[in-house]
Write a protein that holds these residues in place. Structure first.
Motif, PDB file in Angstrom:
ATOM      1  N   MET A  78      46.466  38.442  86.314  1.00 23.53           N
ATOM      2  CA  MET A  78      46.420  37.438  87.306  1.00 23.53           C
ATOM      3  C   MET A  78      46.008  38.035  88.829  1.00 23.53           C
ATOM      4  SD  MET A  78      50.046  35.363  88.492  1.00 23.53           S
ATOM      5  CE  MET A  78      49.714  33.961  87.565  1.00 23.53           C
ATOM      6  N   LYS A  79      45.206  37.199  89.569  1.00 29.98           N
ATOM      7  CA  LYS A  79      44.919  37.551  90.799  1.00 29.98           C
ATOM      8  C   LYS A  79      45.200  36.279  91.977  1.00 29.98           C
ATOM      9  CE  LYS A  79      41.254  39.472  93.722  1.00 29.98           C
ATOM     10  NZ  LYS A  79      40.000  39.760  93.922  1.00 29.98           N
ATOM     11  N   ILE A  80      45.871  36.741  92.984  1.00 33.00           N
ATOM     12  CA  ILE A  80      46.215  35.639  93.854  1.00 33.00           C
ATOM     13  C   ILE A  80      45.408  35.768  95.187  1.00 33.00           C
ATOM     14  CG2 ILE A  80      48.310  34.638  95.296  1.00 33.00           C
ATOM     15  CD1 ILE A  80      50.142  35.886  93.117  1.00 33.00           C
ATOM     16  N   GLN A  81      44.904  34.693  95.684  1.00 31.75           N
ATOM     17  CA  GLN A  81      44.110  34.662  96.969  1.00 31.75           C
ATOM     18  C   GLN A  81      44.816  33.720  97.778  1.00 31.75           C
ATOM     19  OE1 GLN A  81      40.019  34.485  95.072  1.00 31.75           O
ATOM     20  NE2 GLN A  81      39.556  36.474  95.981  1.00 31.75           N
ATOM     21  N   ILE A  82      44.787  34.422  99.100  1.00 32.65           N
ATOM     22  CA  ILE A  82      45.077  33.171 100.087  1.00 32.65           C
ATOM     23  C   ILE A  82      43.975  32.851 101.333  1.00 32.65           C
ATOM     24  CG2 ILE A  82      46.782  32.891 102.114  1.00 32.65           C
ATOM     25  CD1 ILE A  82      48.088  33.306  99.313  1.00 32.65           C
ATOM     26  N   ASP A  83      43.621  31.849 101.389  1.00 32.50           N
ATOM     27  CA  ASP A  83      42.832  31.542 102.650  1.00 32.50           C
ATOM     28  C   ASP A  83      43.548  31.400 103.941  1.00 32.50           C
ATOM     29  OD1 ASP A  83      40.839  30.671 104.424  1.00 32.50           O
ATOM     30  OD2 ASP A  83      40.110  28.907 103.056  1.00 32.50           O
ATOM     31  N   PRO A  86      51.689  41.813  87.841  1.00 31.90           N
ATOM     32  CA  PRO A  86      51.275  40.484  87.025  1.00 31.90           C
ATOM     33  C   PRO A  86      51.356  40.235  85.756  1.00 31.90           C
ATOM     34  CG  PRO A  86      49.596  42.262  87.547  1.00 31.90           C
ATOM     35  CD  PRO A  86      50.840  42.686  88.265  1.00 31.90           C
ATOM     36  N   GLU A  87      51.863  41.062  85.227  1.00 32.19           N
ATOM     37  CA  GLU A  87      52.300  40.721  83.820  1.00 32.19           C
ATOM     38  C   GLU A  87      53.624  40.284  83.620  1.00 32.19           C
ATOM     39  OE1 GLU A  87      53.561  44.886  84.485  1.00 32.19           O
ATOM     40  OE2 GLU A  87      51.745  43.815  84.857  1.00 32.19           O
ATOM     41  N   ASP A  88      54.318  40.193  84.632  1.00 35.08           N
ATOM     42  CA  ASP A  88      55.918  39.532  84.697  1.00 35.08           C
ATOM     43  C   ASP A  88      55.543  38.044  84.531  1.00 35.08           C
ATOM     44  OD1 ASP A  88      58.205  38.491  85.434  1.00 35.08           O
ATOM     45  OD2 ASP A  88      58.866  40.608  86.158  1.00 35.08           O
ATOM     46  N   PRO A  89      56.374  37.424  83.365  1.00 35.00           N
ATOM     47  CA  PRO A  89      56.121  35.995  83.153  1.00 35.00           C
ATOM     48  C   PRO A  89      56.886  35.139  84.422  1.00 35.00           C
ATOM     49  CG  PRO A  89      56.734  37.032  81.217  1.00 35.00           C
ATOM     50  CD  PRO A  89      56.713  38.104  82.341  1.00 35.00           C
ATOM     51  N   ALA A 113      59.595  33.592  96.305  1.00 33.51           N
ATOM     52  CA  ALA A 113      60.412  34.434  97.398  1.00 33.51           C
ATOM     53  C   ALA A 113      60.035  35.939  96.799  1.00 33.51           C
ATOM     54  CB  ALA A 113      61.679  34.326  97.505  1.00 33.51           C
ATOM     55  N   ASP A 114      59.752  36.045  95.561  1.00 29.73           N
ATOM     56  CA  ASP A 114      59.387  37.556  95.036  1.00 29.73           C
ATOM     57  C   ASP A 114      57.848  37.667  94.889  1.00 29.73           C
ATOM     58  OD1 ASP A 114      62.070  37.828  94.357  1.00 29.73           O
ATOM     59  OD2 ASP A 114      61.948  37.138  92.446  1.00 29.73           O
ATOM     60  N   ILE A 115      56.993  36.759  95.264  1.00 27.96           N
ATOM     61  CA  ILE A 115      55.480  36.834  95.397  1.00 27.96           C
ATOM     62  C   ILE A 115      55.104  36.676  96.501  1.00 27.96           C
ATOM     63  CG2 ILE A 115      53.397  35.782  94.486  1.00 27.96           C
ATOM     64  CD1 ILE A 115      54.533  37.211  92.468  1.00 27.96           C
ATOM     65  N   ILE A 154      44.734  30.964  92.231  1.00 32.42           N
ATOM     66  CA  ILE A 154      45.037  31.842  91.447  1.00 32.42           C
ATOM     67  C   ILE A 154      44.069  32.063  90.291  1.00 32.42           C
ATOM     68  CG2 ILE A 154      46.913  32.438  89.636  1.00 32.42           C
ATOM     69  CD1 ILE A 154      49.027  31.067  91.413  1.00 32.42           C
ATOM     70  N   THR A 155      43.637  33.285  89.984  1.00 28.69           N
ATOM     71  CA  THR A 155      42.717  33.325  89.082  1.00 28.69           C
ATOM     72  C   THR A 155      43.176  34.386  87.866  1.00 28.69           C
ATOM     73  OG1 THR A 155      41.559  35.164  90.233  1.00 28.69           O
ATOM     74  CG2 THR A 155      40.722  32.801  90.259  1.00 28.69           C
ATOM     75  N   GLU A 156      42.876  34.036  86.736  1.00 27.02           N
ATOM     76  CA  GLU A 156      43.198  34.943  85.500  1.00 27.02           C
ATOM     77  C   GLU A 156      42.346  36.035  85.068  1.00 27.02           C
ATOM     78  OE1 GLU A 156      46.310  34.586  84.284  1.00 27.02           O
ATOM     79  OE2 GLU A 156      46.654  32.568  85.099  1.00 27.02           O
ATOM     80  N   ASP A 157      42.786  37.291  84.919  1.00 27.63           N
ATOM     81  CA  ASP A 157      41.886  38.397  84.736  1.00 27.63           C
ATOM     82  C   ASP A 157      41.229  38.392  83.402  1.00 27.63           C
ATOM     83  OD1 ASP A 157      42.578  39.511  87.140  1.00 27.63           O
ATOM     84  OD2 ASP A 157      44.201  40.687  86.454  1.00 27.63           O
TER      85      ASP A 157
END
Length: 66
Positions: free
Chosen positions: A1-6, A40-43, A21-23, A63-66
């Motif tokens: 999982m990859k998170i991108q912010i514009d 990223p592997e934590d559900p 709050a943990d992300i 959010i994109t999946e690896d």
């Protein structure tokens, strides 16, 4: 999982931080959202990441999946 912010479109509402709050966090100087270090592997963190993205009023989180 990859998170991108514009960051250029972020309105600093903070909804993502309240939901994930943990992300997500906000920069002190302008309130723009940032992604914290995470496993990223934590559900549970994946759930928080997706919930924060879904609630963002400006829809700036991708959010994109690896």
């Amino acid at each position: 999982m990859k998170i991108q912010i514009d960051e250029s479109r972020c309105i600093a509402a903070g909804n993502c931080v309240m939901t994930g709050a943990d992300i997500y966090d906000q920069r002190d100087e302008d309130g723009i959202v940032v992604v914290m270090d995470y496993a990223p592997e934590d559900p549970e963190l994946q759930r928080q990441a997706r919930a924060g993205a879904a609630i963002c009023p400006a829809k700036v989180i991708t959010i994109t999946e690896d």
